[in-house]
Design a protein around this motif. Structure first.
Motif, PDB file in Angstrom:
ATOM      1  N   PHE A 192       9.507   4.320   1.702  1.00 56.43           N
ATOM      2  CA  PHE A 192       9.940   2.937   1.489  1.00 56.43           C
ATOM      3  C   PHE A 192       9.562   2.075   2.697  1.00 56.43           C
ATOM      4  CE2 PHE A 192      13.452  -0.202   2.123  1.00 56.43           C
ATOM      5  CZ  PHE A 192      13.119  -1.064   1.093  1.00 56.43           C
ATOM      6  N   ALA A 193       9.897   2.561   3.895  1.00 59.39           N
ATOM      7  CA  ALA A 193       9.572   1.799   5.109  1.00 59.39           C
ATOM      8  C   ALA A 193       8.064   1.583   5.211  1.00 59.39           C
ATOM      9  CB  ALA A 193      10.116   2.516   6.339  1.00 59.39           C
ATOM     10  N   GLY A 194       7.287   2.629   4.931  1.00 57.97           N
ATOM     11  CA  GLY A 194       5.831   2.487   4.964  1.00 57.97           C
ATOM     12  C   GLY A 194       5.313   1.520   3.930  1.00 57.97           C
ATOM     13  N   SER A 195       5.971   1.491   2.764  1.00 54.94           N
ATOM     14  CA  SER A 195       5.546   0.553   1.717  1.00 54.94           C
ATOM     15  C   SER A 195       5.784  -0.889   2.139  1.00 54.94           C
ATOM     16  CB  SER A 195       6.273   0.841   0.399  1.00 54.94           C
ATOM     17  OG  SER A 195       7.608   0.369   0.437  1.00 54.94           O
ATOM     18  N   ARG A 196       6.554  -1.054   3.208  1.00 59.29           N
ATOM     19  CA  ARG A 196       6.812  -2.380   3.768  1.00 59.29           C
ATOM     20  C   ARG A 196       6.207  -2.515   5.172  1.00 59.29           C
ATOM     21  NH1 ARG A 196      12.184  -5.012   2.182  1.00 59.29           N
ATOM     22  NH2 ARG A 196      12.002  -4.955  -0.076  1.00 59.29           N
ATOM     23  N   GLY A 197       5.288  -1.601   5.505  1.00 59.23           N
ATOM     24  CA  GLY A 197       4.584  -1.673   6.780  1.00 59.23           C
ATOM     25  C   GLY A 197       5.452  -1.399   7.989  1.00 59.23           C
ATOM     26  N   HIS A 198       6.571  -0.729   7.800  1.00 56.56           N
ATOM     27  CA  HIS A 198       7.548  -0.511   8.876  1.00 56.56           C
ATOM     28  C   HIS A 198       7.485   0.922   9.374  1.00 56.56           C
ATOM     29  CE1 HIS A 198      11.359  -1.428  10.957  1.00 56.56           C
ATOM     30  NE2 HIS A 198      11.687  -0.173  10.681  1.00 56.56           N
ATOM     31  N   LYS A 199       7.418   1.084  10.698  1.00 51.85           N
ATOM     32  CA  LYS A 199       7.446   2.421  11.301  1.00 51.85           C
ATOM     33  C   LYS A 199       8.857   2.713  11.787  1.00 51.85           C
ATOM     34  CE  LYS A 199       2.677   3.093  12.618  1.00 51.85           C
ATOM     35  NZ  LYS A 199       1.757   3.487  13.686  1.00 51.85           N
ATOM     36  N   LEU A 200       9.312   3.919  11.471  1.00 56.70           N
ATOM     37  CA  LEU A 200      10.638   4.374  11.878  1.00 56.70           C
ATOM     38  C   LEU A 200      10.527   5.178  13.166  1.00 56.70           C
ATOM     39  CD1 LEU A 200      11.784   5.561   8.341  1.00 56.70           C
ATOM     40  CD2 LEU A 200      12.567   3.492   9.533  1.00 56.70           C
ATOM     41  N   LEU A 223      13.077  11.410   3.111  1.00 54.28           N
ATOM     42  CA  LEU A 223      11.665  11.354   2.724  1.00 54.28           C
ATOM     43  C   LEU A 223      11.365  10.021   2.038  1.00 54.28           C
ATOM     44  CD1 LEU A 223      11.330  14.960   1.264  1.00 54.28           C
ATOM     45  CD2 LEU A 223      10.339  14.135   3.419  1.00 54.28           C
ATOM     46  N   LEU A 224      12.252   9.631   1.143  1.00 55.53           N
ATOM     47  CA  LEU A 224      12.067   8.370   0.421  1.00 55.53           C
ATOM     48  C   LEU A 224      12.177   7.172   1.360  1.00 55.53           C
ATOM     49  CD1 LEU A 224      14.028   9.379  -2.767  1.00 55.53           C
ATOM     50  CD2 LEU A 224      11.567   8.875  -2.664  1.00 55.53           C
ATOM     51  N   LEU A 225      13.057   7.251   2.350  1.00 54.43           N
ATOM     52  CA  LEU A 225      13.158   6.170   3.337  1.00 54.43           C
ATOM     53  C   LEU A 225      11.847   6.032   4.111  1.00 54.43           C
ATOM     54  CD1 LEU A 225      14.821   4.005   4.849  1.00 54.43           C
ATOM     55  CD2 LEU A 225      15.549   5.834   6.415  1.00 54.43           C
ATOM     56  N   CYS A 226      11.244   7.156   4.467  1.00 56.35           N
ATOM     57  CA  CYS A 226       9.950   7.122   5.166  1.00 56.35           C
ATOM     58  C   CYS A 226       8.901   6.399   4.327  1.00 56.35           C
ATOM     59  CB  CYS A 226       9.480   8.546   5.468  1.00 56.35           C
ATOM     60  SG  CYS A 226      10.469   9.414   6.688  1.00 56.35           S
ATOM     61  N   SER A 242      -0.586   4.544   6.381  1.00 60.90           N
ATOM     62  CA  SER A 242      -0.552   5.201   7.694  1.00 60.90           C
ATOM     63  C   SER A 242       0.835   5.084   8.322  1.00 60.90           C
ATOM     64  CB  SER A 242      -1.633   4.656   8.626  1.00 60.90           C
ATOM     65  OG  SER A 242      -1.443   3.287   8.869  1.00 60.90           O
ATOM     66  N   ALA A 243       1.532   3.966   8.097  1.00 67.79           N
ATOM     67  CA  ALA A 243       2.906   3.845   8.591  1.00 67.79           C
ATOM     68  C   ALA A 243       3.813   4.839   7.876  1.00 67.79           C
ATOM     69  CB  ALA A 243       3.432   2.424   8.408  1.00 67.79           C
ATOM     70  N   ALA A 244       3.637   4.980   6.567  1.00 67.36           N
ATOM     71  CA  ALA A 244       4.432   5.946   5.808  1.00 67.36           C
ATOM     72  C   ALA A 244       4.147   7.372   6.281  1.00 67.36           C
ATOM     73  CB  ALA A 244       4.147   5.812   4.313  1.00 67.36           C
ATOM     74  N   ALA A 245       2.874   7.696   6.517  1.00 62.45           N
ATOM     75  CA  ALA A 245       2.513   9.029   7.012  1.00 62.45           C
ATOM     76  C   ALA A 245       3.121   9.263   8.391  1.00 62.45           C
ATOM     77  CB  ALA A 245       0.993   9.181   7.055  1.00 62.45           C
ATOM     78  N   VAL A 256       2.776   6.916  -3.867  1.00 55.94           N
ATOM     79  CA  VAL A 256       3.291   5.616  -3.424  1.00 55.94           C
ATOM     80  C   VAL A 256       2.152   4.659  -3.093  1.00 55.94           C
ATOM     81  CG1 VAL A 256       4.647   4.458  -1.612  1.00 55.94           C
ATOM     82  CG2 VAL A 256       5.464   6.606  -2.603  1.00 55.94           C
ATOM     83  N   PHE A 257       1.022   5.217  -2.681  1.00 57.33           N
ATOM     84  CA  PHE A 257      -0.108   4.387  -2.242  1.00 57.33           C
ATOM     85  C   PHE A 257      -1.389   4.691  -3.028  1.00 57.33           C
ATOM     86  CE2 PHE A 257       2.794   4.678   1.331  1.00 57.33           C
ATOM     87  CZ  PHE A 257       2.935   3.352   1.689  1.00 57.33           C
ATOM     88  N   PRO A 258      -1.356   4.474  -4.359  1.00 59.90           N
ATOM     89  CA  PRO A 258      -2.599   4.675  -5.107  1.00 59.90           C
ATOM     90  C   PRO A 258      -3.605   3.601  -4.688  1.00 59.90           C
ATOM     91  CG  PRO A 258      -0.926   3.691  -6.517  1.00 59.90           C
ATOM     92  CD  PRO A 258      -0.280   3.985  -5.193  1.00 59.90           C
TER      93      PRO A 258
END
Length: 178
Positions: free
Chosen positions: A48-56, A43-46, A133-136, A165-167
């Motif tokens: 973290f990746a979104g906080s960096r604009g990265h889609k898994l 969950l945290l990786l999802c 949206s990437a994190a979601a 994470v996204f206030p």
């Protein structure tokens, strides 16, 4: 208290330590773990990746799972079981039992840190603009990969994670992204 393991710096672990302190993150993560059998580090990786604009991708989840499953099953899960048992046991008085439990918790947290570094060794998450949206999308992808369908309480907890994470994203707006 256990001695700290000497590990290299980790952007993912730094992110986790900061986010996990946010209101509602710990209870929401643990609830998702307990209700759906999800891995909090995934969950945290999802996030973290979104906080960096990265889609898994599903392939990313599979590769990470292959890498970390032995560690999680042989180290993290047994430590968690011991810690939880110590909280409920009736053989030892509360004070010494609590002291032991805190020590086990220290080892459990260290082992979670190791798991995150193992995860980072499989999926490189370059830094880019944060994207809720990437994190979601990552969270939805993880749920699909884990073959679990969230119920209303699960969606609320996922919304809590995203909003923290996204206030200033509200929990309701975060849920709508899922």
């Amino acid at each position: 208290m256990p001695a700290s393991v000497d590990l290299p710096p980790s952007p993912f672990w730094t992110f986790t330590l900061a986010v996990y302190q946010n209101e509602g993150v710990s209870p929401a993560s643990i609830a998702l773990q307990d209700r759906l059998g999800l891995d909090v580090n995934f969950l945290l990786l999802c996030l973290f990746a979104g906080s960096r604009g990265h889609k898994l991708s599903a392939d990313d989840f599979a590769r990470v799972e292959e890498r970390v499953a032995p560690w999680r099953l042989n180290v993290i899960h047994p430590l968690r079981a011991v810690r939880r048992w110590l909280r409920e046991q009736q053989l030892l008085e509360k004070a010494p039992s609590d002291q032991l439990r805190r020590g086990v918790l220290g080892y459990e947290i260290e082992s979670e840190s190791v798991q995150q570094r193992l995860m980072e060794s499989v999926v490189i998450v370059a830094e880019a603009a944060p994207s809720a949206s990437a994190a979601a999308s990552n969270l939805a992808g993880y749920l699909a990969w884990a073959r679990t369908k969230p119920r209303d309480a699960d969606k609320a907890d996922l919304g809590t994670l995203l909003s923290q994470v996204f206030p200033p994203l509200s929990r309701e707006a975060a849920e709508a992204l899922l």
